[in-house]
Design a protein around this motif. Structure first.
Motif, PDB file in Angstrom:
ATOM      1  N   THR A  24       0.886  -1.105  -0.125  1.00 47.55           N
ATOM      2  CA  THR A  24      -0.159  -0.050   0.053  1.00 47.55           C
ATOM      3  C   THR A  24       0.956   1.188   0.011  1.00 47.55           C
ATOM      4  N   ASP A  25       0.480   2.237  -0.643  1.00 50.48           N
ATOM      5  CA  ASP A  25       1.190   3.602  -0.847  1.00 50.48           C
ATOM      6  C   ASP A  25       1.050   4.566   0.668  1.00 50.48           C
ATOM      7  N   LYS A  26       1.866   5.613   0.199  1.00 48.99           N
ATOM      8  CA  LYS A  26       1.804   6.370   1.614  1.00 48.99           C
ATOM      9  C   LYS A  26       0.242   6.879   1.833  1.00 48.99           C
ATOM     10  N   GLY A  27       0.029   6.741   3.096  1.00 44.73           N
ATOM     11  CA  GLY A  27      -1.011   7.210   3.716  1.00 44.73           C
ATOM     12  C   GLY A  27      -2.362   6.218   3.717  1.00 44.73           C
ATOM     13  N   VAL A  28      -2.056   5.073   2.809  1.00 41.17           N
ATOM     14  CA  VAL A  28      -3.129   4.005   2.613  1.00 41.17           C
ATOM     15  C   VAL A  28      -3.321   3.144   3.768  1.00 41.17           C
ATOM     16  N   SER A  29      -4.723   2.835   3.963  1.00 39.18           N
ATOM     17  CA  SER A  29      -4.873   1.831   5.021  1.00 39.18           C
ATOM     18  C   SER A  29      -5.164   0.625   4.458  1.00 39.18           C
ATOM     19  N   ALA A  30      -5.512  -0.379   5.505  1.00 42.54           N
ATOM     20  CA  ALA A  30      -5.735  -1.687   5.124  1.00 42.54           C
ATOM     21  C   ALA A  30      -6.574  -2.391   6.006  1.00 42.54           C
ATOM     22  N   ALA A  31      -7.805  -2.985   5.590  1.00 42.68           N
ATOM     23  CA  ALA A  31      -8.504  -3.658   6.513  1.00 42.68           C
ATOM     24  C   ALA A  31      -8.254  -5.185   6.756  1.00 42.68           C
ATOM     25  N   CYS A  32      -7.459  -5.885   5.791  1.00 39.12           N
ATOM     26  CA  CYS A  32      -6.889  -7.261   5.876  1.00 39.12           C
ATOM     27  C   CYS A  32      -5.868  -7.524   4.901  1.00 39.12           C
ATOM     28  N   GLN A  33      -4.329  -6.948   5.505  1.00 40.04           N
ATOM     29  CA  GLN A  33      -3.257  -7.202   4.669  1.00 40.04           C
ATOM     30  C   GLN A  33      -2.593  -8.486   5.316  1.00 40.04           C
ATOM     31  N   VAL A  34      -1.734  -9.202   4.314  1.00 34.22           N
ATOM     32  CA  VAL A  34      -1.301 -10.565   4.530  1.00 34.22           C
ATOM     33  C   VAL A  34       0.032 -10.482   4.439  1.00 34.22           C
ATOM     34  N   VAL A  35       1.047 -10.865   5.239  1.00 35.11           N
ATOM     35  CA  VAL A  35       2.281 -10.842   5.237  1.00 35.11           C
ATOM     36  C   VAL A  35       2.722 -12.374   5.540  1.00 35.11           C
ATOM     37  N   SER A  36       3.637 -12.886   4.764  1.00 37.26           N
ATOM     38  CA  SER A  36       4.058 -14.254   5.104  1.00 37.26           C
ATOM     39  C   SER A  36       5.518 -14.139   5.536  1.00 37.26           C
ATOM     40  N   ALA A  37       5.860 -15.127   6.511  1.00 36.95           N
ATOM     41  CA  ALA A  37       7.206 -15.227   6.913  1.00 36.95           C
ATOM     42  C   ALA A  37       7.389 -16.398   7.791  1.00 36.95           C
ATOM     43  N   LYS A  38       8.633 -16.840   7.950  1.00 37.26           N
ATOM     44  CA  LYS A  38       8.999 -17.983   9.015  1.00 37.26           C
ATOM     45  C   LYS A  38       9.168 -17.412  10.385  1.00 37.26           C
ATOM     46  N   LEU A  39       8.193 -17.615  11.157  1.00 43.84           N
ATOM     47  CA  LEU A  39       8.466 -17.214  12.560  1.00 43.84           C
ATOM     48  C   LEU A  39       8.513 -17.938  13.627  1.00 43.84           C
ATOM     49  N   MET A  40       8.938 -17.528  15.020  1.00 44.86           N
ATOM     50  CA  MET A  40       8.708 -18.699  15.920  1.00 44.86           C
ATOM     51  C   MET A  40       7.383 -18.358  16.746  1.00 44.86           C
ATOM     52  N   LEU A  41       6.566 -19.349  16.792  1.00 42.05           N
ATOM     53  CA  LEU A  41       5.384 -19.262  17.354  1.00 42.05           C
ATOM     54  C   LEU A  41       5.137 -19.558  18.567  1.00 42.05           C
TER      55      LEU A  41
END
Length: 493
Positions: free
Chosen positions: A95-112
């Motif tokens: 999303t650009d500068k100042g733009v919001s999100a209701a449901c963005q998705v990020v993928s990553a390898k994380l420790m849960l």
């Protein structure tokens, strides 16, 4: 409600840098988090005050605050902090500068571990403008950008914006002279050329046939030089375009809104720039912000007359079924595969990335705080920088009668270069991302990756935070009204 007191907060009060005080990091003991697992992290955020989603050293971004919170929550080890490559980080949309999100998705390898408290631990470290909705397990090869089939955005604006009589008196007479000249000079110094908008004209050569772009597009080729400004272009709009070109040239901002491949060396490239170039980029980006009542050079009397003009329009103008039908007819012209080189920055019509596929673009009437608003919903495979805002700007100009009927068709013609007005960032937000092909192929392994588990929370965020904040900000800062003053037929002469 998980975001407190921000819907009606003044813009200056929302400071992304004011993150909660650091808590003891669970990552100090790496074994506490257990092995890393690939997940899809769903989050909502209010984009005001941020320079977009993608990490950009030196500027507040959603990714920077999210990564910091993940480190403090123990989901990313100290050893991997700062390296998106090591944890296979990817976002579904940039999303650009100042733009919001209701449901963005990020993928990553994380420790849960411990899994039951992961979401709470992350949210405890996030600024109030960002909230993690939850997460879902995915395959090890899942990439949020590459596996995202399509993206849906919403753009909302008050119904009076379509009144052809509102915000027309005195416009074009209050150009921000000194500021415009300074911004243009800064842009010329930074980019080595004079950037600006061009009038409608035939290209010297027709663009060859290109294949439709997909969500896998990488950054576009930014080598093409912007054309000189036309004599009819309002000075403040030329300055904004120049400033934006300078900022993106200095900061190396990629073109594609879907987000290109993550490059850890980008931080090195930015940090090695001279102080003068960095200062130029910062100044230029600041100039590119949407004009507000607080920043406007209009005197208080003129701002008061503008408010009175809006009040008169609310009592006089009715956004009828005919207006809605006309708007939907205009929006329908964007559907299908077209060349959008006139709806972004510094992109040649011959570049394959200019070809984009819009699945649907529709409008409907809604109510916010007892006032009629119009919601535009666009669904597409992928979008370029500022593409949606320029599509909305053209639609508004067409419905208001500022743009001739043929202008939208000409703007989509690869053989023509046409100035397109860019609507304010305030009303735009990412609404949903889709992973249909991934679910078809891998959905049985960890379950389908869908929006459904988080839809209720996201809708609540839209209704109680995004819609209310957008309406309150526009009421207070006259963002749409001030933009309309600059949206004249000079674009289309």
């Amino acid at each position: 409600m998980f975001v407190k007191d921000i819907a009606d907060a003044p813009v200056d009060a929302l400071n992304p840098a004011a993150a909660p005080p650091a808590a003891p990091s669970a990552a100090e003991d790496k074994k506490k988090g257990g092995p890393k697992r690939k997940i899809a992290l769903h989050l909502a955020y209010l984009g005001i005050g941020y320079y977009g989603m993608q990490r950009n050293p030196g500027f507040p971004t959603i990714e920077a605050d999210l990564e910091s919170a993940l480190v403090k929550a123990g989901a990313i080890s100290e050893q991997n902090a700062g390296s998106f490559v090591k944890i296979h980080w990817s976002r579904a949309a940039r999303t650009d500068k100042g733009v919001s999100a209701a449901c963005q998705v990020v993928s990553a390898k994380l420790m849960l571990e411990p899994k039951g408290t992961l979401v709470e631990r992350i949210n405890a470290q996030l600024p109030q403008q960002i909230h993690v909705l939850g997460f879902q397990r995915t395959t090890e090869g899942f990439d949020a950008r590459k596996f995202c089939d399509k993206r849906k955005y919403e753009y909302i604006l008050p119904a009076w914006v379509f009144d052809p009589e509102v915000c027309t008196k005195g416009r074009g007479q209050d150009s921000s002279g000194d500021t415009a000249a300074a911004a243009s000079t800064a842009a010329t110094s930074a980019s080595g050329t004079t950037a600006g908008f061009g009038a409608v004209q035939h290209s010297e050569a027709a663009a060859p046939a290109a294949q439709p772009s997909t969500a896998d597009d990488g950054p576009a080729d930014n080598a093409e030089q912007p054309e000189p400004a036309g004599d009819d272009e309002p000075a403040e709009l030329v300055a904004e375009a120049d400033a934006e070109a300078a900022a993106e040239a200095a900061a190396g901002d990629p073109q594609d809104d879907t987000g290109g491949e993550v490059d850890d060396n980008a931080a090195v490239k930015v940090s090695n720039k001279s102080e003068a170039a960095s200062a130029t980029a910062a100044a230029a980006i600041d100039v590119r912000q949407d004009q507000t009542a607080s920043s406007s050079r209009l005197d208080p009397q003129k701002l008061q007359r503008l408010r009175a003009d809006i009040a008169a329009s609310r009592s006089r103008f009715v956004f009828s079924t005919e207006h809605l039908q006309r708007l939907n007819q205009v929006l329908k012209q964007f559907e299908g595969t077209h060349n959008y080189h006139n709806f972004t920055l510094r992109l040649s019509a011959m570049d394959p990335q200019a070809r984009r596929y819009i699945i649907s673009f529709k409008a409907e009437l809604m109510d916010i705080k007892g006032q009629p608003w119009v919601k535009l919903v666009v669904l597409g495979q992928s979008f370029m920088l500022h593409q949606i805002r320029k599509m909305v700007g053209m639609a508004i100009a067409a419905v208001r009668g500022i743009a001739p009927a043929a202008c939208l068709r000409l703007a989509l013609d690869p053989d023509r270069d046409l100035t397109t007005p860019m609507a304010p960032a305030l009303g735009l937000f990412l609404d949903e991302t889709y992973f249909d092909a991934y679910n078809t192929r891998f959905g049985e392994l960890h379950g389908p990756l869908t929006f459904e588990p988080f839809r209720a929370a996201a809708e609540d965020f839209k209704r109680k935070v995004l819609y209310q904040h957008i309406a309150s900000s526009d009421e207070r800062e006259l963002i749409n009204a001030l933009w309309l003053r600059g949206c004249t037929d000079a674009y289309f002469k």
